[in-house]
Scaffold this motif. Structure first.
Motif, PDB file in Angstrom:
ATOM      1  N   PRO A 237       8.207 -12.192 -12.276  1.00 46.62           N
ATOM      2  CA  PRO A 237       8.833 -11.213 -11.373  1.00 46.62           C
ATOM      3  C   PRO A 237       8.160  -9.844 -11.416  1.00 46.62           C
ATOM      4  N   GLU A 238       7.837  -9.350 -12.599  1.00 45.57           N
ATOM      5  CA  GLU A 238       7.238  -8.019 -12.684  1.00 45.57           C
ATOM      6  C   GLU A 238       5.842  -7.990 -12.081  1.00 45.57           C
ATOM      7  N   ALA A 239       5.003  -8.984 -12.431  1.00 45.06           N
ATOM      8  CA  ALA A 239       3.646  -9.025 -11.883  1.00 45.06           C
ATOM      9  C   ALA A 239       3.670  -9.214 -10.376  1.00 45.06           C
ATOM     10  N   LEU A 240       4.607 -10.008  -9.893  1.00 47.50           N
ATOM     11  CA  LEU A 240       4.706 -10.258  -8.459  1.00 47.50           C
ATOM     12  C   LEU A 240       5.133  -8.995  -7.721  1.00 47.50           C
ATOM     13  N   ARG A 241       6.108  -8.247  -8.268  1.00 46.24           N
ATOM     14  CA  ARG A 241       6.516  -6.994  -7.625  1.00 46.24           C
ATOM     15  C   ARG A 241       5.346  -6.016  -7.528  1.00 46.24           C
ATOM     16  N   THR A 242       4.569  -5.927  -8.612  1.00 47.27           N
ATOM     17  CA  THR A 242       3.429  -5.009  -8.608  1.00 47.27           C
ATOM     18  C   THR A 242       2.385  -5.435  -7.586  1.00 47.27           C
ATOM     19  N   ALA A 243       2.055  -6.735  -7.570  1.00 47.87           N
ATOM     20  CA  ALA A 243       1.058  -7.228  -6.623  1.00 47.87           C
ATOM     21  C   ALA A 243       1.524  -7.054  -5.186  1.00 47.87           C
ATOM     22  N   ALA A 244       2.810  -7.314  -4.922  1.00 50.26           N
ATOM     23  CA  ALA A 244       3.335  -7.172  -3.563  1.00 50.26           C
ATOM     24  C   ALA A 244       3.300  -5.722  -3.109  1.00 50.26           C
ATOM     25  N   ALA A 245       3.667  -4.798  -4.000  1.00 51.96           N
ATOM     26  CA  ALA A 245       3.633  -3.382  -3.642  1.00 51.96           C
ATOM     27  C   ALA A 245       2.193  -2.931  -3.393  1.00 51.96           C
ATOM     28  N   ASN A 246       1.263  -3.371  -4.239  1.00 48.85           N
ATOM     29  CA  ASN A 246      -0.148  -3.028  -4.044  1.00 48.85           C
ATOM     30  C   ASN A 246      -0.673  -3.609  -2.740  1.00 48.85           C
ATOM     31  N   SER A 247      -0.257  -4.835  -2.452  1.00 51.21           N
ATOM     32  CA  SER A 247      -0.703  -5.503  -1.226  1.00 51.21           C
ATOM     33  C   SER A 247      -0.254  -4.718   0.002  1.00 51.21           C
ATOM     34  N   TRP A 248       1.012  -4.340   0.037  1.00 46.03           N
ATOM     35  CA  TRP A 248       1.515  -3.628   1.205  1.00 46.03           C
ATOM     36  C   TRP A 248       0.875  -2.237   1.317  1.00 46.03           C
ATOM     37  N   HIS A 249       0.630  -1.602   0.197  1.00 43.66           N
ATOM     38  CA  HIS A 249      -0.028  -0.300   0.225  1.00 43.66           C
ATOM     39  C   HIS A 249      -1.416  -0.428   0.852  1.00 43.66           C
ATOM     40  N   TRP A 250      -2.150  -1.468   0.468  1.00 44.49           N
ATOM     41  CA  TRP A 250      -3.485  -1.674   1.029  1.00 44.49           C
ATOM     42  C   TRP A 250      -3.393  -2.059   2.506  1.00 44.49           C
ATOM     43  N   SER A 251      -2.426  -2.913   2.850  1.00 44.21           N
ATOM     44  CA  SER A 251      -2.255  -3.280   4.263  1.00 44.21           C
ATOM     45  C   SER A 251      -2.009  -2.045   5.117  1.00 44.21           C
ATOM     46  N   ARG A 252      -1.173  -1.133   4.634  1.00 37.18           N
ATOM     47  CA  ARG A 252      -0.874   0.077   5.404  1.00 37.18           C
ATOM     48  C   ARG A 252      -2.109   0.955   5.545  1.00 37.18           C
ATOM     49  N   GLU A 253      -2.900   1.051   4.500  1.00 38.14           N
ATOM     50  CA  GLU A 253      -4.128   1.849   4.593  1.00 38.14           C
ATOM     51  C   GLU A 253      -5.097   1.248   5.607  1.00 38.14           C
ATOM     52  N   LEU A 254      -5.251  -0.082   5.570  1.00 33.18           N
ATOM     53  CA  LEU A 254      -6.136  -0.737   6.530  1.00 33.18           C
ATOM     54  C   LEU A 254      -5.623  -0.559   7.953  1.00 33.18           C
ATOM     55  N   ALA A 255      -4.315  -0.724   8.139  1.00 35.92           N
ATOM     56  CA  ALA A 255      -3.727  -0.566   9.472  1.00 35.92           C
ATOM     57  C   ALA A 255      -3.885   0.864   9.978  1.00 35.92           C
ATOM     58  N   ALA A 256      -3.722   1.846   9.088  1.00 37.04           N
ATOM     59  CA  ALA A 256      -3.890   3.247   9.493  1.00 37.04           C
ATOM     60  C   ALA A 256      -5.339   3.537   9.859  1.00 37.04           C
ATOM     61  N   GLU A 257      -6.262   2.964   9.117  1.00 36.54           N
ATOM     62  CA  GLU A 257      -7.686   3.146   9.428  1.00 36.54           C
ATOM     63  C   GLU A 257      -8.008   2.540  10.787  1.00 36.54           C
ATOM     64  N   ALA A 258      -7.434   1.358  11.071  1.00 37.71           N
ATOM     65  CA  ALA A 258      -7.651   0.731  12.378  1.00 37.71           C
ATOM     66  C   ALA A 258      -7.049   1.579  13.493  1.00 37.71           C
ATOM     67  N   ALA A 259      -5.878   2.168  13.251  1.00 38.03           N
ATOM     68  CA  ALA A 259      -5.241   3.011  14.266  1.00 38.03           C
ATOM     69  C   ALA A 259      -6.078   4.251  14.549  1.00 38.03           C
ATOM     70  N   ASP A 260      -6.647   4.843  13.519  1.00 37.53           N
ATOM     71  CA  ASP A 260      -7.504   6.015  13.713  1.00 37.53           C
ATOM     72  C   ASP A 260      -8.751   5.660  14.515  1.00 37.53           C
ATOM     73  N   ARG A 261      -9.280   4.469  14.286  1.00 38.72           N
ATOM     74  CA  ARG A 261     -10.537   4.093  14.937  1.00 38.72           C
ATOM     75  C   ARG A 261     -10.321   3.560  16.342  1.00 38.72           C
ATOM     76  N   TRP A 262      -9.296   2.727  16.519  1.00 38.29           N
ATOM     77  CA  TRP A 262      -9.152   2.012  17.784  1.00 38.29           C
ATOM     78  C   TRP A 262      -7.863   2.340  18.537  1.00 38.29           C
ATOM     79  N   GLY A 263      -7.026   3.203  17.990  1.00 33.39           N
ATOM     80  CA  GLY A 263      -5.809   3.582  18.691  1.00 33.39           C
ATOM     81  C   GLY A 263      -4.743   2.523  18.700  1.00 33.39           C
ATOM     82  N   THR A 264      -4.755   1.623  17.734  1.00 39.53           N
ATOM     83  CA  THR A 264      -3.719   0.598  17.673  1.00 39.53           C
ATOM     84  C   THR A 264      -2.379   1.220  17.276  1.00 39.53           C
ATOM     85  N   ARG A 265      -1.297   0.547  17.645  1.00 42.76           N
ATOM     86  CA  ARG A 265       0.052   1.052  17.395  1.00 42.76           C
ATOM     87  C   ARG A 265       0.475   0.791  15.952  1.00 42.76           C
ATOM     88  N   LEU A 266       1.147   1.770  15.364  1.00 37.15           N
ATOM     89  CA  LEU A 266       1.684   1.631  14.018  1.00 37.15           C
ATOM     90  C   LEU A 266       3.201   1.819  14.060  1.00 37.15           C
TER      91      LEU A 266
END
Length: 282
Positions: A237-266
């Protein structure tokens, strides 16, 4: 306590090449077989001693129902395993532990079906992929897939951004329910490939688009490989919570980078709610 058995020694690459030549010769000698098309690492020029032998066997339509794929493949080398896998494909393991997959298709309909593979299959060296073509139609069909068409960035980035939000919310729900094995599988089998595709799109590294983890260490900057590593974890449970939080943090960064470059909706409000749902107190 029993000793661990050593890993099998991989075949040298020239042994794999000899098996491909044997496949060509065996098919040429069998008049029922009208075409043979390789796919996978062989067609990308990336085959090595660890590669599988994957091929389509196009058989005369009057012979295809009676064609014994296992008997044909066993002419190449003795088999340790042969069965029809979950996708309806003949899967084999040769006596030297080389794996193989063989599709048996009727020549006419099978070759016509290749046209529907566009954007799913790439043959950068079509003449090398075609081992046998008695009709001429197989080579022509393979050549139509020789040019790689990178994914259109704007629509693809939007699709991946939305997919990541949807599947990560599901991850948060099943994690909160205590289904840790299911959450672990979602994180690694569903979410990670989507992240890697979005990362590849942003880095302009789409050659391995269809299998985004392939050659990851060579294709992407070390910083991205490091971020990916933080999204993996053990089934606790602890390792999974950490990995899931890290995963979503990275997903949001990638999505924000895509929005800055291509104007995608967030959907920023939803993104915040997903982050809260993934937190230990969410």
């Amino acid at each position: 306590m029993p000793h661990a058995r050593p890993a099998p020694t991989p075949l040298p690459a020239d042994a794999l090449n000899r098996r491909i030549e044997l496949l060509r010769a065996t098919a040429e000698a069998d008049p029922r077989v009208e075409g043979v098309l390789l796919y996978g690492s062989w067609t990308l020029g990336e085959a090595d001693a660890h590669s599988d032998l994957d091929a389509y066997l196009f058989v005369r339509e009057e012979d295809v129902d009676a064609f014994d794929g296992r008997e044909f493949v066993e002419r190449l080398a003795p088999l340790k395993l042969a069965y029809t896998n979950m996708y309806g494909i003949l899967a084999v393991v040769f006596d030297d532990l080389m794996r193989g997959e063989f599709h048996v298709e009727p020549t006419g309909p099978g070759i016509r079906e290749i046209a529907t593979w566009r954007d799913q299959v790439h043959f950068p060296r079509p003449d090398a992929a075609v081992l046998l073509d008695r009709t001429g139609g197989l080579t022509a069909a393979a050549r139509e897939l020789a040019a790689f068409r990178p994914p259109e960035p704007v629509a693809t980035a939007q699709q991946l951004t939305d997919e990541l939000a949807n599947w990560t919310l599901m991850l948060a729900h099943v994690q909160a329910r205590g289904e840790h094995a299911r959450a672990h599988n979602l994180l690694h089998a569903v979410i990670a490939p989507l992240q890697l595709k979005l990362c590849r799109l942003l880095r302009g590294s789409t050659a391995h688009w269809l299998t985004p983890s392939r050659a990851l260490e060579a294709d992407l900057p070390g910083a991205d490989v490091g971020r990916y590593a933080t999204t993996t974890g053990s089934l606790t449970p602890e390792a999974l919570r950490t990995a899931a939080a890290n995963s979503w943090h990275w997903s949001r960064e990638l999505a924000a980078e895509a929005a800055d470059r291509w104007g995608t909706r967030l959907p920023l409000g939803l993104h915040e709610e997903i982050a809260e749902a993934l937190s230990p107190t969410g």
